[in-house]
Design a protein around this motif. Structure first.
Motif, mmCIF file in Angstrom:
data_model
loop_
_atom_site.group_PDB
_atom_site.id
_atom_site.type_symbol
_atom_site.label_atom_id
_atom_site.label_comp_id
_atom_site.label_asym_id
_atom_site.label_seq_id
_atom_site.Cartn_x
_atom_site.Cartn_y
_atom_site.Cartn_z
ATOM 1 N N UNK A 135 55.939 40.412 46.668
ATOM 2 C CA UNK A 135 56.685 40.498 45.411
ATOM 3 C C UNK A 135 55.771 40.302 44.205
ATOM 4 N N UNK A 136 54.808 39.395 44.351
ATOM 5 C CA UNK A 136 53.878 39.150 43.247
ATOM 6 C C UNK A 136 53.021 40.378 42.978
ATOM 7 N N UNK A 137 52.571 41.046 44.014
ATOM 8 C CA UNK A 137 51.775 42.261 43.834
ATOM 9 C C UNK A 137 52.582 43.345 43.107
ATOM 10 N N UNK A 138 53.829 43.493 43.475
ATOM 11 C CA UNK A 138 54.679 44.487 42.807
ATOM 12 C C UNK A 138 54.847 44.135 41.333
ATOM 13 N N UNK A 139 55.053 42.842 41.031
ATOM 14 C CA UNK A 139 55.225 42.417 39.638
ATOM 15 C C UNK A 139 53.957 42.691 38.831
ATOM 16 N N UNK A 140 52.792 42.391 39.397
ATOM 17 C CA UNK A 140 51.531 42.649 38.696
ATOM 18 C C UNK A 140 51.321 44.152 38.510
ATOM 19 N N UNK A 141 51.707 44.951 39.501
ATOM 20 C CA UNK A 141 51.566 46.405 39.389
ATOM 21 C C UNK A 141 52.453 46.957 38.277
ATOM 22 N N UNK A 149 36.402 40.051 53.140
ATOM 23 C CA UNK A 149 37.328 41.100 52.725
ATOM 24 C C UNK A 149 37.376 41.256 51.206
ATOM 25 N N UNK A 150 36.759 40.319 50.477
ATOM 26 C CA UNK A 150 36.647 40.477 49.030
ATOM 27 C C UNK A 150 35.428 41.329 48.658
ATOM 28 N N UNK A 151 34.536 41.545 49.612
ATOM 29 C CA UNK A 151 33.301 42.248 49.332
ATOM 30 C C UNK A 151 33.484 43.741 49.027
ATOM 31 N N UNK A 152 34.392 44.461 49.707
ATOM 32 C CA UNK A 152 34.526 45.887 49.395
ATOM 33 C C UNK A 152 34.839 46.168 47.929
ATOM 34 N N UNK A 153 35.638 45.305 47.298
ATOM 35 C CA UNK A 153 35.935 45.502 45.878
ATOM 36 C C UNK A 153 34.668 45.381 45.042
ATOM 37 N N UNK A 191 44.127 43.575 27.037
ATOM 38 C CA UNK A 191 44.676 42.230 27.247
ATOM 39 C C UNK A 191 45.820 42.289 28.255
ATOM 40 N N UNK A 192 46.736 43.236 28.071
ATOM 41 C CA UNK A 192 47.877 43.351 28.982
ATOM 42 C C UNK A 192 47.424 43.828 30.354
ATOM 43 N N UNK A 193 46.486 44.769 30.383
ATOM 44 C CA UNK A 193 45.972 45.246 31.666
ATOM 45 C C UNK A 193 45.355 44.110 32.464
ATOM 46 N N UNK A 194 44.605 43.257 31.792
ATOM 47 C CA UNK A 194 43.939 42.150 32.492
ATOM 48 C C UNK A 194 44.938 41.113 32.995
ATOM 49 N N UNK A 195 46.131 41.063 32.433
ATOM 50 C CA UNK A 195 47.139 40.144 32.957
ATOM 51 C C UNK A 195 47.484 40.507 34.399
ATOM 52 N N UNK A 196 47.533 41.819 34.666
ATOM 53 C CA UNK A 196 47.803 42.253 36.023
ATOM 54 C C UNK A 196 46.591 42.128 36.916
ATOM 55 N N UNK A 197 45.464 42.631 36.443
ATOM 56 C CA UNK A 197 44.233 42.614 37.239
ATOM 57 C C UNK A 197 43.741 41.183 37.464
ATOM 58 N N UNK A 198 43.931 40.324 36.458
ATOM 59 C CA UNK A 198 43.386 38.969 36.528
ATOM 60 C C UNK A 198 43.996 38.108 37.611
ATOM 61 N N UNK A 199 45.181 38.457 38.103
ATOM 62 C CA UNK A 199 45.801 37.657 39.146
ATOM 63 C C UNK A 199 45.299 37.954 40.546
ATOM 64 N N UNK A 200 44.613 39.086 40.726
ATOM 65 C CA UNK A 200 44.213 39.504 42.071
ATOM 66 C C UNK A 200 43.194 38.585 42.745
ATOM 67 N N UNK A 201 42.133 38.118 42.051
ATOM 68 C CA UNK A 201 41.195 37.209 42.733
ATOM 69 C C UNK A 201 41.845 35.919 43.221
ATOM 70 N N UNK A 202 42.974 35.541 42.621
ATOM 71 C CA UNK A 202 43.704 34.349 43.046
ATOM 72 C C UNK A 202 44.641 34.677 44.214
ATOM 73 N N UNK A 203 45.309 35.830 44.158
ATOM 74 C CA UNK A 203 46.332 36.153 45.143
ATOM 75 C C UNK A 203 45.767 36.664 46.462
ATOM 76 N N UNK A 204 44.672 37.419 46.409
ATOM 77 C CA UNK A 204 44.158 38.015 47.639
ATOM 78 C C UNK A 204 43.696 36.980 48.668
ATOM 79 N N UNK A 205 42.944 35.938 48.286
ATOM 80 C CA UNK A 205 42.600 34.922 49.286
ATOM 81 C C UNK A 205 43.836 34.245 49.887
ATOM 82 N N UNK A 206 44.881 34.063 49.062
ATOM 83 C CA UNK A 206 46.121 33.490 49.596
ATOM 84 C C UNK A 206 46.752 34.415 50.629
#
Length: 471
Positions: free
Chosen positions: A436-442, A304-308, A273-288
């Motif tokens: 900053x958001x990426x660092x917080x999620x990491x 650029x989302x395809x390599x993942x 659950x906690x791990x997904x809090x960090x991972x779950x934000x990436x599909x939203x943040x990367x397009x931004x």
């Protein structure tokens, strides 16, 4: 079973994966078409936010009851009903003549999605032995990884070349195929003496989870005072706490929290659950990052989302041998840190970063995420008794859905906090806030690794030692 056991085991993961991919893709693809939908229906894009929230609310409210339905009416019947309902609702969404009809059609679509996910996972867990579970789950987990990554790309292409209605119509052939294969290869597990439905628990949990999901989905887009938001959050948490109190005092609770006394299930679900809090934000943040921060067009951002997604697919063949060689404890501890490192590396991406470096980073994130999800999901069922699989699947699916939604909201909140009201047309400001958001999620992902230190070296061996590489 409808066919021989070997044939069922061969095709069942594909049946479940196909239905779940349809659901996961649809849940993200719709966001891309909101502006076109609004223009076609003669309303503002903001007013169509309910197209997303109605689906999320129906999903959050309905997941807890899916296990009870499967026990009472049979897994094949419930799964096929869910796929049929999702397909018909998709057609109604595509035929909508106004926003009211579109929003109304999204509600049964969310209810159907809530049944497909836990029931499909429950059937996989009950059909395959512990030693075969990792191989089967490797197929089923792919939709959860690919849907959020491919949704924006596919949605953008459909809206560009056709119309927003085709976003929903593409579900029809997929749904029909899933129905046909489910009728041939889906077992119909059913409890001869089903437990009674915990109506009071359903009201408490559904109200609390639905209110909290709604607040997270619309946060920042509705004019509520801070006091009102705090009050609603307190009410939602109070309802969930009341459910926790209630669940300890009834013989047949809606969600049996006592399953958390099983260490591997507790770590796999709550740690995940906690791990997904960090991972779950990436599909939203990367397009931004790609579009607003680096100024890329939508098509390039989507590519650029395809390599993942490619990395997630490649990990299918590697996860089994790695878990057999190193064990769940070591893999989860190390891989969680690798996921955090990959997320943190996006804080180094700016306008001067070579595209090949971004592609390599996306590939690495896909590899690590796939291994993480496969490990957490399969270990959670390592010590669950067969008679508890329906309840365990329902409970795990409920928390996983909530964690991914919370992850998206957390990423959005962090970005907004660091943006500090600066114009979103300022690429440097947007890029800095996203860094900053990426660092917080990491950091949050690193913190989640603490849960996996509580595992024992032998935990999950019943799943990993007997698994073989998927064919």
């Amino acid at each position: 079973m409808a066919t021989s056991e070997s044939t069922t085991k061969r095709y069942l993961p594909w049946v479940v994966a196909t239905a779940l991919f349809m659901e996961q893709l649809d849940s993200t693809i719709v966001n891309t078409g909101i502006p076109s939908m609004a223009a076609s229906l003669g309303v503002t894009p903001l007013s169509l936010k309910a197209v997303v929230t109605s689906y999320i609310l129906a999903l959050a409210v309905s997941i807890p009851v899916s296990g009870w339905l499967a026990e009472r009416y049979g897994s094949r019947r419930v799964f096929m009903f869910a796929v049929a309902l999702f397909t018909v609702s998709s057609v109604l969404c595509g035929l909508a003549v106004n926003s009211t009809m579109l929003i109304a059609a999204r509600v049964p679509q969310g209810i159907a999605a809530a049944m497909m996910m836990p029931v499909g996972r429950m059937v996989i867990v009950r059909t395959f032995s512990k030693g075969e579970l990792l191989r089967a789950m490797n197929f089923v987990i792919i939709p959860a990884l690919l849907g959020p990554l491919l949704g924006p790309t596919v949605g953008g292409l459909i809206v560009h070349w056709a119309s927003w209605r085709e976003i929903f119509f593409v579900n029809v052939p997929v749904g029909l195929a899933a129905l046909w294969f489910a009728s041939k290869h889906m077992p119909n597990y059913q409890n001869d003496t089903p437990r009674p439905l915990d109506v009071r628990g359903l009201i408490l949990f559904a109200s609390g989870a639905g209110l909290l999901s709604w607040l997270l989905e619309v946060f920042g887009e509705i004019s509520l005072s801070n006091e009102m938001v705090a009050t609603l959050v307190a009410v939602s948490l109070g309802l969930l706490a009341a459910y926790g109190w209630h669940a300890q005092r009834v013989p047949y609770p809606l969600l049996r929290l006592s399953l958390f006394s099983t260490r591997t299930f507790r770590v796999g679900v709550l740690g995940g659950f906690v791990t997904r809090l960090g991972v779950g934000g990436m599909p939203f943040l990367l397009p931004l990052l790609y579009q607003l921060g680096l100024g890329m067009p939508v098509w390039q951002s989507g590519l650029l989302m395809m390599p993942a997604a490619m990395g997630a697919m490649a990990m299918k063949a590697l996860s089994g041998p790695m878990l057999r060689r190193f064990g769940y404890r070591r893999v989860l501890i190390v891989n969680t840190l690798l996921v955090a490192c990959a997320i943190a590396c996006y804080a180094l991406v700016d306008a001067g970063t070579p595209v090949v470096a971004i592609v390599a980073l996306g590939l690495a994130l896909g590899l690590f995420n796939s291994l993480q999800f496969s490990s957490m999901n399969t270990m959670a069922y390592a010590d669950i008794n067969p008679e508890d699989t329906a309840m365990a699947s329902t409970l795990a699916s409920t928390l996983q859905q909530m964690s991914m939604s919370f992850g998206l909201a957390f990423g959005s909140l962090i970005t907004g906090y660091f943006l500090q009201g600066l114009s979103q047309s300022d690429q440097l400001a947007v890029t800095a806030s996203l860094h900053h958001a990426f660092i917080a999620l990491a950091v949050l992902t690193v913190v989640s690794s603490a849960a996996f230190w509580t595992l024992r070296p032998e935990d999950g061996e019943s799943v990993s030692k007997g698994s073989v590489a998927p064919t």
